[in-house]
Design an enzyme around this catalytic site. Structure first.
Site, PDB file in Angstrom:
ATOM      1  N   ALA A  65      12.646   2.916 -41.975  1.00  0.00           N
ATOM      2  CA  ALA A  65      12.251   2.731 -43.365  1.00  0.00           C
ATOM      3  C   ALA A  65      10.824   2.201 -43.387  1.00  0.00           C
ATOM      4  O   ALA A  65      10.382   1.553 -42.437  1.00  0.00           O
ATOM      5  CB  ALA A  65      13.191   1.724 -44.019  1.00  0.00           C
ATOM      6  N   GLY A 108      15.921   3.481 -39.651  1.00  0.00           N
ATOM      7  CA  GLY A 108      16.271   4.636 -40.485  1.00  0.00           C
ATOM      8  C   GLY A 108      15.980   5.968 -39.799  1.00  0.00           C
ATOM      9  O   GLY A 108      16.592   6.986 -40.121  1.00  0.00           O
ATOM     10  N   GLU A 111      18.938   6.566 -37.656  1.00  0.00           N
ATOM     11  CA  GLU A 111      20.034   6.901 -38.581  1.00  0.00           C
ATOM     12  C   GLU A 111      19.879   8.319 -39.117  1.00  0.00           C
ATOM     13  O   GLU A 111      20.860   9.046 -39.284  1.00  0.00           O
ATOM     14  CB  GLU A 111      20.055   5.877 -39.722  1.00  0.00           C
ATOM     15  CG  GLU A 111      20.461   4.497 -39.221  1.00  0.00           C
ATOM     16  CD  GLU A 111      20.222   3.396 -40.239  1.00  0.00           C
ATOM     17  OE1 GLU A 111      19.139   3.357 -40.846  1.00  0.00           O
ATOM     18  OE2 GLU A 111      21.124   2.566 -40.433  1.00  0.00           O
ATOM     19  N   GLU A 131      16.471  -3.314 -36.764  1.00  0.00           N
ATOM     20  CA  GLU A 131      16.395  -4.004 -38.061  1.00  0.00           C
ATOM     21  C   GLU A 131      16.600  -5.506 -37.978  1.00  0.00           C
ATOM     22  O   GLU A 131      15.976  -6.267 -38.706  1.00  0.00           O
ATOM     23  CB  GLU A 131      17.431  -3.409 -39.035  1.00  0.00           C
ATOM     24  CG  GLU A 131      17.115  -2.007 -39.536  1.00  0.00           C
ATOM     25  CD  GLU A 131      17.688  -0.900 -38.682  1.00  0.00           C
ATOM     26  OE1 GLU A 131      18.007  -1.145 -37.488  1.00  0.00           O
ATOM     27  OE2 GLU A 131      17.832   0.223 -39.192  1.00  0.00           O
TER      28      GLU A 131
HETATM   29  N1  CAA Z   1       7.060   1.034 -41.780  1.00  0.00           N
HETATM   30  C1  CAA Z   1       5.775   0.995 -42.202  1.00  0.00           C
HETATM   31  N2  CAA Z   1       4.714   1.209 -41.379  1.00  0.00           N
HETATM   32  C2  CAA Z   1       4.986   1.479 -40.076  1.00  0.00           C
HETATM   33  C3  CAA Z   1       6.295   1.529 -39.570  1.00  0.00           C
HETATM   34  C4  CAA Z   1       7.369   1.295 -40.495  1.00  0.00           C
HETATM   35  N3  CAA Z   1       8.662   1.362 -40.120  1.00  0.00           N
HETATM   36  N4  CAA Z   1       6.249   1.797 -38.258  1.00  0.00           N
HETATM   37  C5  CAA Z   1       4.944   1.906 -37.942  1.00  0.00           C
HETATM   38  N5  CAA Z   1       4.186   1.720 -39.043  1.00  0.00           N
HETATM   39  C6  CAA Z   1       2.724   1.735 -39.152  1.00  0.00           C
HETATM   40  C7  CAA Z   1       2.112   0.461 -38.569  1.00  0.00           C
HETATM   41  O1  CAA Z   1       2.142  -0.590 -39.512  1.00  0.00           O
HETATM   42  C8  CAA Z   1       0.704   0.937 -38.253  1.00  0.00           C
HETATM   43  O2  CAA Z   1      -0.046   0.950 -39.451  1.00  0.00           O
HETATM   44  P1  CAA Z   1      -1.582   0.400 -39.461  1.00  0.00           P
HETATM   45  O3  CAA Z   1      -2.314   1.376 -38.575  1.00  0.00           O
HETATM   46  O4  CAA Z   1      -1.938   0.506 -40.890  1.00  0.00           O
HETATM   47  O5  CAA Z   1      -1.536  -0.974 -38.897  1.00  0.00           O
HETATM   48  C9  CAA Z   1       0.928   2.386 -37.822  1.00  0.00           C
HETATM   49  O6  CAA Z   1       2.193   2.771 -38.347  1.00  0.00           O
HETATM   50  C10 CAA Z   1       1.001   2.561 -36.319  1.00  0.00           C
HETATM   51  O7  CAA Z   1       1.962   1.643 -35.836  1.00  0.00           O
HETATM   52  P2  CAA Z   1       1.731   0.757 -34.519  1.00  0.00           P
HETATM   53  O8  CAA Z   1       0.303   0.371 -34.417  1.00  0.00           O
HETATM   54  O9  CAA Z   1       2.747  -0.335 -34.539  1.00  0.00           O
HETATM   55  O10 CAA Z   1       2.049   1.865 -33.426  1.00  0.00           O
HETATM   56  P3  CAA Z   1       2.655   1.663 -31.957  1.00  0.00           P
HETATM   57  O11 CAA Z   1       2.604   3.008 -31.323  1.00  0.00           O
HETATM   58  O12 CAA Z   1       1.991   0.524 -31.256  1.00  0.00           O
HETATM   59  O13 CAA Z   1       4.186   1.233 -32.180  1.00  0.00           O
HETATM   60  C11 CAA Z   1       6.391   1.432 -33.162  1.00  0.00           C
HETATM   61  C12 CAA Z   1       5.080   2.141 -32.773  1.00  0.00           C
HETATM   62  C13 CAA Z   1       7.124   0.934 -31.913  1.00  0.00           C
HETATM   63  C14 CAA Z   1       7.229   2.471 -33.874  1.00  0.00           C
HETATM   64  C15 CAA Z   1       6.069   0.225 -34.068  1.00  0.00           C
HETATM   65  O14 CAA Z   1       5.197   0.654 -35.103  1.00  0.00           O
HETATM   66  C16 CAA Z   1       7.291  -0.373 -34.720  1.00  0.00           C
HETATM   67  O15 CAA Z   1       7.964  -1.183 -34.124  1.00  0.00           O
HETATM   68  N6  CAA Z   1       7.569   0.023 -35.991  1.00  0.00           N
HETATM   69  C17 CAA Z   1       8.638  -0.552 -36.768  1.00  0.00           C
HETATM   70  C18 CAA Z   1       9.996  -0.069 -36.279  1.00  0.00           C
HETATM   71  C19 CAA Z   1      11.098  -0.701 -37.097  1.00  0.00           C
HETATM   72  O16 CAA Z   1      11.269  -1.895 -37.134  1.00  0.00           O
HETATM   73  N7  CAA Z   1      11.877   0.173 -37.768  1.00  0.00           N
HETATM   74  C20 CAA Z   1      12.992  -0.276 -38.598  1.00  0.00           C
HETATM   75  C21 CAA Z   1      12.543  -0.334 -40.026  1.00  0.00           C
HETATM   76  S1  CAA Z   1      13.746  -1.028 -41.075  1.00  0.00           S
HETATM   77  C22 CAA Z   1      14.826   0.201 -41.410  1.00  0.00           C
HETATM   78  O17 CAA Z   1      14.743   1.320 -40.950  1.00  0.00           O
HETATM   79  C23 CAA Z   1      15.816  -0.259 -42.444  1.00  0.00           C
HETATM   80  C24 CAA Z   1      17.039   0.430 -42.718  1.00  0.00           C
HETATM   81  O18 CAA Z   1      17.578   1.325 -42.105  1.00  0.00           O
HETATM   82  C25 CAA Z   1      17.728  -0.142 -43.886  1.00  0.00           C
END
Ligand code: CAA
Length: 257
Positions: A65, A108, A111, A131
């Site tokens: 998400a 997500g 999922e 999450e």
């Molecule tokens: N939401 C919003 N922005 C995201 C994102 C997310 N889930 N994942 C990555 N991005 C954005 C980052 O903020 C970054 O933006 P900026 O350049 O503006 O800073 C850009 O994408 C690149 O990300 P990284 O610099 O972090 O890239 P990386 O290659 O070093 O790492 C990653 C990649 C491991 C996917 C890392 O970005 C990460 O951990 N992302 C979040 C993963 C996460 O926690 N997902 C679960 C979300 S909650 C959910 O899904 C809820 C649900 O089901 C109810």
């Protein structure tokens, strides 16, 4: 026109849906979710589309998400967004959907892959339900679908720690259908979709229905549903054509009726 979700037709009868937010690792914002729900509904109704491939890019299938879009939301706002209804629509597509996963399939994104029917993963794909690390829990089926695929003890480990796991582990625990070299993920998914697209669509649809409905039912009810589905197919032209073609030693011509 928005370009966060792209549509392609890589083979006869195959629709391909590509999530296209590389700058956000394909995070699923509301716009992406609404477009996925709309395209899967439309392709589900389109007679010319017999199987669907859902994919992202080489770095990310979907990183979950969109955290930036929901960080400041409250309960009422989250309820109003109706994401749970979009998940239902995505999961209700009557046609086979194949997830072609390269890179991250997290939260997500994992999922979303698990909502599909077949998962083709690239060797360096990374799955996970992280999450808990940001103060929530999976909300798109992760606690349930991961548990059904991998069993309680493996699912608990990943849901409770948020640890990521690779494609080989996903295959071993029954989450991925196949692991292939990264560069071949999309090709393999399209190849499988094209093979399904040549098969009689009513049989394909009822096969998908029987597997999914059966997972939620007691064995006796699931077996009854399966038996009824086979019987129903005996009134289709494609059953007659398929069996006659076998007996006459020729290639069948399926009409979808
Ligand atoms: N939401 C919003 N922005 C995201 C994102 C997310 N889930 N994942 C990555 N991005 C954005 C980052 O903020 C970054 O933006 P900026 O350049 O503006 O800073 C850009 O994408 C690149 O990300 P990284 O610099 O972090 O890239 P990386 O290659 O070093 O790492 C990653 C990649 C491991 C996917 C890392 O970005 C990460 O951990 N992302 C979040 C993963 C996460 O926690 N997902 C679960 C979300 S909650 C959910 O899904 C809820 C649900 O089901 C109810």
């Amino acid at each position: 026109m928005s370009d966060v979700v792209l549509l392609e037709r890589p083979a006869e009868g195959v629709g391909l849906i590509r999530i296209n937010r590389p700058e956000a690792r394909n995070a699923l914002n509301l716009e992406v979710r609404r477009l996925l729900a709309r395209h899967l509904t439309e392709m589900g109704e389109d007679a010319a589309t017999r199987a669907i491939v859902l994919t992202g890019n080489d770095k990310s299938f979907a990183a979950g998400a969109d955290i930036k879009e929901m960080a400041d939301a409250g309960t009422v706002e989250m309820l109003a967004r109706g994401v749970h209804r979009l998940w239902r629509t995505i999961g209700a597509c009557p046609k086979p959907v194949i997830a072609a996963v390269n890179g991250y399939a997290l939260g997500g994104g994992c999922e979303l892959a698990m909502t599909c029917d077949i998962i083709i993963a690239g060797e360096s794909a990374q799955f996970g339900q992280p999450e808990v690390r940001i103060g929530i829990i999976p909300g798109g089926g992760g606690t349930q679908r991961l548990t059904r695929a991998a069993g309680k003890y493996r699912a608990m480990k990943y849901v409770l720690t948020g640890e990521l796991f690779g494609a080989r582990a996903a295959l071993e625990m029954g989450l991925a259908s196949e692991v292939v070299p990264d560069a071949e993920v999309e090709k393999r998914a399209v190849e499988l979709a094209a093979r399904i697209a040549e098969l009689p669509p009513l049989a394909v649809q009822l096969a998908k229905e029987a597997v999914l409905a059966g997972m939620e039912a007691p064995l006796s009810s699931a077996l009854a549903l399966e038996a009824k589905s086979v019987q129903i197919l005996f009134s289709s032209q494609d059953q007659k054509e398929g069996m006659r073609a076998f007996i006459e030693k020729r290639k069948p011509k399926f009409s979808g009726r």
